[in-house]
Motif scaffolding. Structure first.
Motif, PDB file in Angstrom:
ATOM      1  N   GLU B  95       1.001  -1.146  -0.028  1.00 36.58           N
ATOM      2  CA  GLU B  95       0.002   0.117   0.010  1.00 36.58           C
ATOM      3  C   GLU B  95       0.783   1.282   0.012  1.00 36.58           C
ATOM      4  OE1 GLU B  95      -3.534   0.773   0.016  1.00 36.58           O
ATOM      5  OE2 GLU B  95      -3.092  -0.982  -1.069  1.00 36.58           O
ATOM      6  N   GLN B  96       2.213   1.339   0.647  1.00 35.48           N
ATOM      7  CA  GLN B  96       3.033   2.591   0.787  1.00 35.48           C
ATOM      8  C   GLN B  96       3.460   2.705  -0.548  1.00 35.48           C
ATOM      9  OE1 GLN B  96       4.940   1.366   4.228  1.00 35.48           O
ATOM     10  NE2 GLN B  96       3.757   2.579   5.846  1.00 35.48           N
ATOM     11  N   THR B  97       3.718   1.673  -1.418  1.00 35.90           N
ATOM     12  CA  THR B  97       4.109   2.114  -2.770  1.00 35.90           C
ATOM     13  C   THR B  97       3.284   2.980  -3.538  1.00 35.90           C
ATOM     14  OG1 THR B  97       3.120   0.107  -3.819  1.00 35.90           O
ATOM     15  CG2 THR B  97       5.045   0.045  -3.159  1.00 35.90           C
ATOM     16  N   GLY B  98       1.953   2.817  -3.251  1.00 37.57           N
ATOM     17  CA  GLY B  98       0.861   3.543  -3.867  1.00 37.57           C
ATOM     18  C   GLY B  98       0.415   3.174  -5.240  1.00 37.57           C
ATOM     19  N   GLY B  99       1.213   1.793  -5.822  1.00 37.87           N
ATOM     20  CA  GLY B  99       1.052   1.605  -7.004  1.00 37.87           C
ATOM     21  C   GLY B  99       0.063   0.726  -7.383  1.00 37.87           C
ATOM     22  N   PHE B 100      -0.708   0.122  -6.393  1.00 39.44           N
ATOM     23  CA  PHE B 100      -1.554  -1.228  -6.327  1.00 39.44           C
ATOM     24  C   PHE B 100      -2.995  -0.452  -6.106  1.00 39.44           C
ATOM     25  CE2 PHE B 100      -3.438  -4.867  -4.923  1.00 39.44           C
ATOM     26  CZ  PHE B 100      -3.726  -5.751  -6.145  1.00 39.44           C
ATOM     27  N   ARG B 101      -4.016  -0.842  -6.931  1.00 37.33           N
ATOM     28  CA  ARG B 101      -5.299  -0.352  -6.817  1.00 37.33           C
ATOM     29  C   ARG B 101      -6.250  -1.602  -6.745  1.00 37.33           C
ATOM     30  NH1 ARG B 101      -6.258   3.585  -4.308  1.00 37.33           N
ATOM     31  NH2 ARG B 101      -8.276   3.601  -4.882  1.00 37.33           N
ATOM     32  N   GLY B 102      -5.813  -2.765  -6.617  1.00 36.37           N
ATOM     33  CA  GLY B 102      -6.639  -3.677  -6.747  1.00 36.37           C
ATOM     34  C   GLY B 102      -6.827  -4.133  -5.178  1.00 36.37           C
ATOM     35  N   VAL B 103      -7.355  -5.585  -4.903  1.00 38.29           N
ATOM     36  CA  VAL B 103      -7.746  -5.823  -3.485  1.00 38.29           C
ATOM     37  C   VAL B 103      -6.762  -7.020  -3.221  1.00 38.29           C
ATOM     38  CG1 VAL B 103     -10.181  -5.279  -3.733  1.00 38.29           C
ATOM     39  CG2 VAL B 103      -9.367  -7.501  -4.571  1.00 38.29           C
ATOM     40  N   TYR B 104      -6.829  -7.417  -1.843  1.00 37.16           N
ATOM     41  CA  TYR B 104      -6.014  -8.335  -1.415  1.00 37.16           C
ATOM     42  C   TYR B 104      -6.328  -9.730  -0.762  1.00 37.16           C
ATOM     43  CZ  TYR B 104      -2.870  -4.321  -1.215  1.00 37.16           C
ATOM     44  OH  TYR B 104      -2.063  -3.021  -1.573  1.00 37.16           O
ATOM     45  N   PHE B 105      -5.545 -10.620  -0.482  1.00 40.91           N
ATOM     46  CA  PHE B 105      -5.827 -11.900   0.190  1.00 40.91           C
ATOM     47  C   PHE B 105      -4.815 -12.196   1.087  1.00 40.91           C
ATOM     48  CE2 PHE B 105      -6.508 -16.220   1.621  1.00 40.91           C
ATOM     49  CZ  PHE B 105      -8.040 -16.175   1.719  1.00 40.91           C
ATOM     50  N   VAL B 106      -4.841 -12.013   2.253  1.00 43.92           N
ATOM     51  CA  VAL B 106      -3.815 -12.268   3.159  1.00 43.92           C
ATOM     52  C   VAL B 106      -3.748 -13.760   3.796  1.00 43.92           C
ATOM     53  CG1 VAL B 106      -2.732 -11.609   5.408  1.00 43.92           C
ATOM     54  CG2 VAL B 106      -3.465 -10.099   3.875  1.00 43.92           C
ATOM     55  N   LEU B 107      -2.602 -14.385   3.636  1.00 47.88           N
ATOM     56  CA  LEU B 107      -2.565 -15.941   3.859  1.00 47.88           C
ATOM     57  C   LEU B 107      -2.043 -16.098   5.448  1.00 47.88           C
ATOM     58  CD1 LEU B 107      -0.584 -17.320   0.716  1.00 47.88           C
ATOM     59  CD2 LEU B 107      -3.069 -17.683   1.256  1.00 47.88           C
TER      60      LEU B 107
END
Lengths: 203, 203
Positions: B95-107
């Protein structure tokens, strides 16, 4: 985007632990929340109980759950020999040797004018009162063998004017079990200066 | 002679923190009791609050104080691109890179048969359901670039049979700002194998 408020609060709170910086605090907080919730709950309770219930001994100032610690309350200890220490950990270390049967006085620190820590903060007034009122015969200054500890020991020694009180300092020398090769110069110089004669049996 | 029961309890409890052994725990406990009682009280409360109130997001499994985290609740995010991570810290880093606008899945971990951690413990079933039900177009596997992370990524990739879902892995290569001289052989080999053509402007 950053951590949620409660998580951020926990990370900040963990930084009060000595040697824990921002990265370690973050690692600790996530580790606790992801894998050790039960231990975290237990730690919270242990901290709470310790802070509320552990005070200091009125007599020797070590950490104690009772107003007078076990050692000060023990009538079999030699109350005329008093050992002065910087910290409760040092007290545990000396007790573990099993070789000291006197009583203690814990300063909780050393003189440090630069940090505003003077004789009153260490309770040196109380120490001097005890020396007089309890008729102490020997005061063993066991502050740390570094500049601050030496200065604190010399300050206390200078306050004792009573000729009946023997004021001593723990011996400096080579550690038992070590090798001379690895001992630093300062220690070696002290060890030489403080040499003791080995008595031969006289028949 | 050893520590009083409550102090010993605190020292033992502190050992649940990662990287804290018996000596550090002792140092931490004494430091808190001698100098930082207010911080210790604050830490106890922060731990308590965090454990009670921080749960996980029902959708992406990251740590969250609400049933659905801010990112999953955000309608402006591209819900067709999903990034799979090992830990909530990795989510913050991306998130801190600011370059991703999709969603997540945390394993919350990686496959580790030796520790008994299988696909069910990581919620891989839920991940696969989401891929189908939410019509994911691209699944970016951003597990750690080590043996366990690679194995986990390959396992997940093997489960996706739908030809319409593009499964990708984050690029391996030389770090930006580094010098080739200090890059290890494995990384350099990956960087060479993954080389990209620089297009000249065609006029």
């Amino acid at each position: 985007m950053s951590f949620s408020p409660l998580l951020q609060q926990l990370i900040t709170a963990l930084r009060c632990l000595p040697g824990v910086g921002p990265k370690s605090a973050q690692r600790m907080a996530l580790h606790l929340l992801e894998r050790e919730r039960e231990s975290a709950r237990h730690l919270a309770n242990a901290l709470h109980e310790a802070v509320e219930k552990i005070g200091e001994c009125q007599i020797c100032h070590t950490l104690s759950e009772t107003p007078v610690c076990d050692i000060c309350a023990d009538d079999t200890r030699d109350k005329q020999v008093m050992c002065v220490l910087e910290s409760p950990v040092d007290l545990i270390a000396i007790e573990q040797t099993g070789g000291f049967r006197g009583v203690y006085f814990v300063l909780k620190g050393h003189l440090s004018p630069i940090d505003g820590i003077g004789p009153d903060d260490l309770g040196i007034g109380h120490l001097l009162e005890r020396v007089v009122s309890e008729g102490i015969k020997e005061l063993i200054l066991a502050t740390n063998p570094n500049v601050e500890g030496e200065a604190t020991a010399h300050f206390i020694a200078a306050q004792i004017n009573d000729a009946d009180v023997r004021v001593s300092r723990i011996a400096h020398g080579v550690p038992v079990g070590g090798e001379l090769e690895f001992v630093d110069g300062g220690t070696l110089a002290h060890a030489l200066a403080g040499r003791r004669t080995l008595q031969r049996d006289i028949k």
